[in-house]
Write a protein that holds these residues in place. Structure first.
Motif, PDB file in Angstrom:
ATOM      1  N   LEU A  26     -49.630 -26.335 -19.859  1.00  0.00           N
ATOM      2  CA  LEU A  26     -49.070 -27.413 -18.974  1.00  0.00           C
ATOM      3  C   LEU A  26     -48.114 -27.992 -20.368  1.00  0.00           C
ATOM      4  O   LEU A  26     -46.704 -28.288 -19.673  1.00  0.00           O
ATOM      5  N   GLU A  27     -48.263 -27.966 -21.606  1.00  0.00           N
ATOM      6  CA  GLU A  27     -47.364 -28.436 -22.413  1.00  0.00           C
ATOM      7  C   GLU A  27     -46.429 -27.654 -22.370  1.00  0.00           C
ATOM      8  O   GLU A  27     -44.943 -27.983 -22.564  1.00  0.00           O
ATOM      9  N   LYS A  28     -46.217 -26.161 -22.559  1.00  0.00           N
ATOM     10  CA  LYS A  28     -45.034 -25.352 -22.611  1.00  0.00           C
ATOM     11  C   LYS A  28     -44.224 -25.764 -21.242  1.00  0.00           C
ATOM     12  O   LYS A  28     -43.019 -25.741 -21.226  1.00  0.00           O
ATOM     13  N   ALA A  29     -44.860 -25.912 -20.021  1.00  0.00           N
ATOM     14  CA  ALA A  29     -44.037 -26.043 -18.736  1.00  0.00           C
ATOM     15  C   ALA A  29     -43.222 -27.308 -19.013  1.00  0.00           C
ATOM     16  O   ALA A  29     -42.002 -27.588 -18.340  1.00  0.00           O
ATOM     17  N   ILE A  30     -43.796 -28.491 -19.535  1.00  0.00           N
ATOM     18  CA  ILE A  30     -42.891 -29.663 -19.631  1.00  0.00           C
ATOM     19  C   ILE A  30     -41.785 -29.466 -20.602  1.00  0.00           C
ATOM     20  O   ILE A  30     -40.916 -29.785 -20.393  1.00  0.00           O
ATOM     21  N   ARG A  31     -42.167 -28.574 -21.721  1.00  0.00           N
ATOM     22  CA  ARG A  31     -41.099 -28.319 -22.734  1.00  0.00           C
ATOM     23  C   ARG A  31     -40.096 -27.733 -21.850  1.00  0.00           C
ATOM     24  O   ARG A  31     -38.623 -27.651 -22.349  1.00  0.00           O
TER      25      ARG A  31
ATOM     26  N   LEU B  49     -48.554 -36.460 -17.554  1.00  0.00           N
ATOM     27  CA  LEU B  49     -49.556 -35.518 -17.282  1.00  0.00           C
ATOM     28  C   LEU B  49     -50.101 -34.724 -18.363  1.00  0.00           C
ATOM     29  O   LEU B  49     -51.588 -34.631 -18.646  1.00  0.00           O
ATOM     30  N   LEU B  50     -49.404 -34.787 -19.578  1.00  0.00           N
ATOM     31  CA  LEU B  50     -50.026 -34.028 -20.809  1.00  0.00           C
ATOM     32  C   LEU B  50     -50.860 -35.022 -21.429  1.00  0.00           C
ATOM     33  O   LEU B  50     -51.837 -34.848 -21.917  1.00  0.00           O
TER      34      LEU B  50
ATOM     35  N   VAL C  13     -43.202 -27.911 -11.445  1.00  0.00           N
ATOM     36  CA  VAL C  13     -44.049 -27.245 -10.543  1.00  0.00           C
ATOM     37  C   VAL C  13     -45.239 -26.515 -11.350  1.00  0.00           C
ATOM     38  O   VAL C  13     -46.246 -26.877 -10.979  1.00  0.00           O
ATOM     39  N   SER C  14     -44.816 -25.829 -12.374  1.00  0.00           N
ATOM     40  CA  SER C  14     -45.949 -25.158 -13.182  1.00  0.00           C
ATOM     41  C   SER C  14     -46.673 -26.259 -13.764  1.00  0.00           C
ATOM     42  O   SER C  14     -48.048 -26.214 -13.922  1.00  0.00           O
ATOM     43  N   ALA C  15     -46.140 -27.116 -14.329  1.00  0.00           N
ATOM     44  CA  ALA C  15     -46.843 -28.356 -15.081  1.00  0.00           C
ATOM     45  C   ALA C  15     -47.867 -29.107 -14.201  1.00  0.00           C
ATOM     46  O   ALA C  15     -48.861 -29.335 -14.573  1.00  0.00           O
TER      47      ALA C  15
END
Length: 344
Positions: free
Chosen positions: A71-76, A34-35, A81-83
Motif C-alpha cells: 500500500l505504501e509503495k503504491a501511494i508513492r 489509507l496508509l 487503484v492498487s493502493a
C-alpha cells in the motif's frame, strides 16, 4: 468484550466506508489516509499478538504487514487503484485476526469457568474475573474514537469516560473486580452512543464533501458541453451530456453522485471527449492549493486574489477550447504557488 478488537478495527475504516461508500474519488484527494488507517490497525493487532499466539495468527499478520508495505509503495507511485486494493486486503486480514483472537479469548474464558466450577474455592474470596485486559482493549478503542472525533471536529466530551476508566483501574487495584466489571459495562454503553454520534457526523461531512465535489464537476461539465457544441459534435452526444448534467445536479447522496460521475466518465470515454481531463484535474488541484494557502497566516492576500483571477482566466480558456493557453497559464500559476509554499 470479545468483539472489542474487531469493532475497533471497523471504526478505523469508518471515514472510508460510512454509508456504504468506498470510492476512488476521495482516495485520490488524500490517499495517505489509507496508509494511516492501515498502520493504526497493524499496531493495534501487534499489541494483541504474543510469542504464544498460534502460528496461523502470526502468518496472517505477516501477510497483513506485506499488504501495508505494498500500500505504501503504491501511494508513492501514485497508483490509487492498487493502493485501495492493498488497503482493503490488509484490513480484511487484520479483521480476520481479530476474530481469531476473540474466539480464542472466548475459549479461554470458558475453560477458566469450567475449572473454577470443579475446584473448591474460598467462599470469602471474590470469584469475579479481573477485567484488566478488557479495560486495556477498550481504552485503545476509545483512543481511536478520540482521534476520529478530533478529525471530524465534533464537540464530544470524553471527560466522563476518562473518569470511568480511572475509577475502574482503582477498583481493580483494590481487587473489587465485580465493581470494576459494572464500571466497564457503563463505559461500553457510553462508547456505543459516542460511536453512533461520530458515525452520524462523519456521514454528514461525507455527504457535504460529495456535494461540493459534484458542484466542481458540474463546472467542468459545463465547459465540456460548450466545447462539444463549438466543435459541432452531434446532437446525440450533446443530449447525453446535458442529461448527465441534469442527473448529477439532482443527485442528493454520495452514492448517487459517484454513480452519476462514473456515467459521465463513460460518456466522455465513449465519444473521445477526454482531451482536457488532465487540465481540469490540475485546475481542481490549483483550487485546493489556493484554499489551503488562504488559511495560513502570513500569506499575502493580494497574491491569492491575483491567483484566483488567473484561475478564472484559465477556466475561460478551457470553456473556449483554448487548451494551449490554459496549459501555459496553469504551469505559471502552479510554479508561483509552489514558490509561496516553499517560502513559508
Amino acid at each position: 468484550m470479545n468483539t472489542i478488537v474487531t469493532f475497533g478495527l471497523l471504526i478505523l475504516v469508518a471515514s472510508m466506508a460510512l454509508g456504504g461508500i468506498t470510492n476512488s474519488i476521495y482516495a485520490q484527494d488524500d490517499p495517505s489516509i489509507l496508509l494511516k488507517l492501515a498502520k493504526r490497525a497493524q499496531n493495534q493487532i501487534q499489541n494483541q499478538i504474543s510469542s504464544e499466539s498460534p502460528d496461523e495468527i502470526k502468518r496472517l499478520f505477516e501477510e497483513g504487514i506485506q499488504n501495508v508495505n505494498y500500500l505504501e509503495k503504491a501511494i508513492r507511485n501514485n497508483d490509487t487503484v492498487s493502493a485501495k486494493e492493498h488497503f482493503l486486503s490488509a484490513m480484511k486480514i487484520f479483521t480476520e485476526i481479530s476474530r481469531h483472537l476473540s474466539t480464542s479469548d472466548d475459549a479461554a474464558a470458558k475453560s477458566s469457568r469450567d475449572i473454577s466450577e470443579e475446584t473448591p474455592t474460598n467462599p470469602a474470596r471474590s470469584t469475579a474475573k479481573d477485567p484488566s485486559n478488557d479495560i486495556q482493549r477498550l481504552q485503545v478503542y476509545v483512543n481511536n474514537l478520540k482521534s476520529l472525533a478530533e478529525k471530524y471536529e465534533t464537540s464530544i466530551d470524553f471527560s466522563e469516560l476518562d473518569k470511568l476508566f480511572e475509577l475502574s483501574r482503582q477498583q481493580i487495584s483494590d481487587n473489587q473486580f465485580s465493581l470494576a466489571s459494572e464500571t466497564l459495562q457503563k463505559i461500553q454503553e457510553i462508547v456505543v452512543e459516542i460511536n453512533k454520534e461520530i458515525r452520524e457526523e462523519a456521514a454528514k461531512q461525507e455527504s457535504q464533501r460529495a456535494k461540493e465535489y459534484a458542484q466542481q464537476y458540474l463546472e467542468q461539465l459545463d465547459r465540456l458541453i460548450e466545447n462539444a457544441k463549438k466543435q459541432g459534435l452531434s446532437d446525440e452526444i450533446i443530449n447525453k451530456l446535458e442529461n448527465a448534467r441534469e442527473n448529477l445536479s439532482s443527485a442528493d447522496n454520495p452514492a448517487d453522485i459517484v454513480q452519476e460521475i462514473r456515467k459521465i466518465l463513460s460518456i466522455k470515454k465513449q465519444f473521445e471527449l477526454t482531451k482536457n481531463d488532465r487540465l481540469e484535474s490540475r485546475v481542481l488541484q490549483i483550487e485546493k492549493t489556493i484554499s489551503q494557502l488562504s488559511q495560513i497566516d502570513g500569506v499575502d492576500h493580494d497574491i491569492l486574489v491575483d491567483a484566483k483571477e488567473t484561475l478564472q482566466t484559465i477556466k475561460r480558456y478551457l470553456y473556449d477550447g483554448e487548451f494551449d493557453n490554459a496549459n501555459q497559464l496553469l504551469r505559471d500559476l502552479a510554479k508561483q504557488l509552489e514558490e509561496i509554499k516553499n517560502s513559508l
